[in-house]
Design a protein around this motif. Structure first.
Motif, short mmCIF file in Angstrom:
data_model
loop_
_atom_site.label_atom_id
_atom_site.label_comp_id
_atom_site.label_asym_id
_atom_site.label_seq_id
_atom_site.Cartn_x
_atom_site.Cartn_y
_atom_site.Cartn_z
N ILE A 125 -21.22 4.07 -1.06
CA ILE A 125 -20.28 4.63 -2.02
C ILE A 125 -18.85 4.30 -1.62
N TRP A 126 -18.59 4.33 -0.33
CA TRP A 126 -17.26 4.00 0.18
C TRP A 126 -16.82 2.62 -0.30
N PHE A 127 -17.70 1.64 -0.14
CA PHE A 127 -17.34 0.29 -0.55
C PHE A 127 -17.18 0.21 -2.06
N GLU A 128 -18.00 0.91 -2.78
CA GLU A 128 -17.82 0.93 -4.24
C GLU A 128 -16.47 1.51 -4.60
N ALA A 129 -16.11 2.61 -3.93
CA ALA A 129 -14.85 3.27 -4.24
C ALA A 129 -13.67 2.36 -3.88
N VAL A 130 -13.74 1.72 -2.72
CA VAL A 130 -12.66 0.82 -2.32
C VAL A 130 -12.53 -0.32 -3.33
N SER A 131 -13.66 -0.82 -3.77
CA SER A 131 -13.63 -1.90 -4.75
C SER A 131 -12.92 -1.45 -6.03
N HIS A 132 -13.23 -0.24 -6.49
CA HIS A 132 -12.56 0.27 -7.68
C HIS A 132 -11.07 0.49 -7.42
N ALA A 133 -10.76 0.97 -6.21
CA ALA A 133 -9.36 1.19 -5.87
C ALA A 133 -8.60 -0.14 -5.91
N LYS A 134 -9.20 -1.17 -5.32
CA LYS A 134 -8.57 -2.49 -5.33
C LYS A 134 -8.41 -2.99 -6.76
N ALA A 135 -9.27 -2.53 -7.65
CA ALA A 135 -9.18 -2.94 -9.05
C ALA A 135 -8.10 -2.16 -9.79
N GLY A 136 -7.48 -1.20 -9.10
CA GLY A 136 -6.35 -0.51 -9.69
C GLY A 136 -6.65 0.82 -10.36
N GLU A 137 -7.85 1.36 -10.16
CA GLU A 137 -8.16 2.64 -10.79
C GLU A 137 -7.58 3.77 -9.94
N PRO A 138 -6.70 4.58 -10.49
CA PRO A 138 -5.93 5.54 -9.69
C PRO A 138 -6.80 6.62 -9.06
N ASN A 139 -7.81 7.10 -9.77
CA ASN A 139 -8.68 8.12 -9.18
C ASN A 139 -9.29 7.63 -7.87
N TYR A 140 -9.79 6.42 -7.92
CA TYR A 140 -10.43 5.87 -6.73
C TYR A 140 -9.39 5.59 -5.65
N ALA A 141 -8.23 5.06 -6.05
CA ALA A 141 -7.19 4.77 -5.06
C ALA A 141 -6.81 6.03 -4.30
N LYS A 142 -6.64 7.12 -5.02
CA LYS A 142 -6.28 8.37 -4.38
C LYS A 142 -7.41 8.84 -3.45
N ALA A 143 -8.62 8.75 -3.92
CA ALA A 143 -9.76 9.22 -3.13
C ALA A 143 -9.88 8.44 -1.82
N VAL A 144 -9.86 7.11 -1.90
CA VAL A 144 -10.06 6.33 -0.68
C VAL A 144 -8.86 6.48 0.26
N HIS A 145 -7.68 6.65 -0.31
CA HIS A 145 -6.51 6.87 0.54
C HIS A 145 -6.68 8.15 1.36
N GLU A 146 -7.12 9.18 0.71
CA GLU A 146 -7.30 10.46 1.41
C GLU A 146 -8.40 10.37 2.46
N ILE A 147 -9.50 9.75 2.10
CA ILE A 147 -10.61 9.67 3.05
C ILE A 147 -10.20 8.85 4.27
N GLN A 148 -9.54 7.73 4.02
CA GLN A 148 -9.08 6.91 5.13
C GLN A 148 -8.11 7.71 6.01
N GLY A 149 -7.24 8.48 5.38
CA GLY A 149 -6.32 9.32 6.15
C GLY A 149 -7.05 10.35 6.98
N TYR A 150 -8.07 10.94 6.38
CA TYR A 150 -8.87 11.91 7.13
C TYR A 150 -9.53 11.24 8.34
N PHE A 151 -10.08 10.07 8.10
CA PHE A 151 -10.76 9.35 9.17
C PHE A 151 -9.77 8.99 10.28
#
Lengths: 184, 184
Positions: A98-124
DNA sequence: ACCTTCTTGTAGCGACTGCTACAATCGGGG
DNA sequence: CCCCGATTGTAGCAGTCGCTACAAGAAGGT
């Protein structure tokens, strides 16, 4: 909230089958309701997916925390070497997918995913910092480098180059240990 | 082969819009034909996508080779520092987007994508090795570590943590330079 | 001229997508 | 009791998906 129950029921299905093929009717079947009800509770599929991402991120961080820090590492290399097997545990495979799917969507410019992966990466990032040696001279930079290597390892694992990732970990141990004569 | 022309016509559309939303009719319109013809030439959408992946991978490696190696780096850190701006060039953004999509599919277990990303990663590995200092004592491990960090940087960039990636590069420079007193 | 083979256009099929109109059901407060 | 809001089921809409049946050109060898 009933939403929580629905999310809990859908999460395993998503972890097993991914987000890309997750359409309303299969999700509803997995949760024991109808697509009609999912829209009723979440408003739209977009909000459903956003809620699922939140829920799965929570599950992921719980899964990380479940690997108790024992005690902080004694060196940067040991810190890295301890974490690598953790993120490779098979029970996290679904989350990583799911992480890779989300990152892929984030790279595609979808804001929901960009926000989600940014937060998760920050948490990590914070999670890694807590496992650093307490006396590290530059904890922020050390965390950054270790996280970068960890992310790279995930990418190499995903592309079937785990052996290369292992070589990288070994060399990092050799380089970063300031203890013995590691001068080239 | 007419296939080549079709692929060349579709590639920009895919780079701009991604693979996920690439369905036959829009692809055909971008190529100036009909979905009917795409199936006729490629047999199925699956084979079309496989051909597109091949074609785009070729374009990506050409894009890399176009950044002439000038001369091999003088240290591992310099090698890394030289490559980072290359993979961050905006004209490679489309390719990186497809890259993440492909890795995501590979992680989901689709063999076509797994094979493609494995090959591309392998190609990139060799490309990095060619830029290493010629006198590196352990070129294979050094390449592995640098590639791992590069992949991690891509992940951090994709998640909006480019600053963290920069910190990692800086610390790697500090650590790996065996020249001056880098002992902790 | 004729027949074969390659190429292409038109139309449409069946499955699936997110979502909705309509109505039935249910529980709790007046 | 009765009504009102929250919840749920049935059916279906409009659109997209990959793909195909059918047939009309186009090209070229005999």
């Amino acid at each position: 909230m009933t939403k929580e129950l629905l999310l809990a029921a859908m999460a395993p299905h998503v972890l097993a089958n991914g987000l890309a093929t997750a359409s309303l009717r299969p999700l509803a079947k997995a949760a024991g309701t109808s697509d009609r009800m999912l829209i009723y509770h979440f408003g739209s599929k977009e909000e459903l997916v956003a809620a699922l991402l939140d829920y799965l991120a929570q599950g992921f961080s719980d899964g990380l925390d479940a690997s108790r820090p024992t005690e902080p590492a004694r060196s940067r290399a040991e810190c890295l070497a301890q974490i690598v097997p953790l993120i490779r545990r098979p029970e996290l495979a679904g989350h990583l997918r799911i992480w890779f799917e989300a990152v892929s969507h984030a790279k595609a410019g979808e804001p929901n995913y960009a926000k989600a992966v940014h937060e998760i990466q920050g948490y990590f990032l914070n999670w890694v910092r807590l496992r650093l040696p307490v006396d590290d001279p530059d904890p922020e930079a050390a965390t950054a480098l270790i996280l970068t290597i960890l992310d790279g390892i995930e990418m190499l694992d995903a592309t079937g180059h785990s052996a290369t990732a292992d070589q990288a970990v070994a060399l990092f141990a050799q380089i970063s240990d300031g203890s013995s004569g590691s001068i080239s």
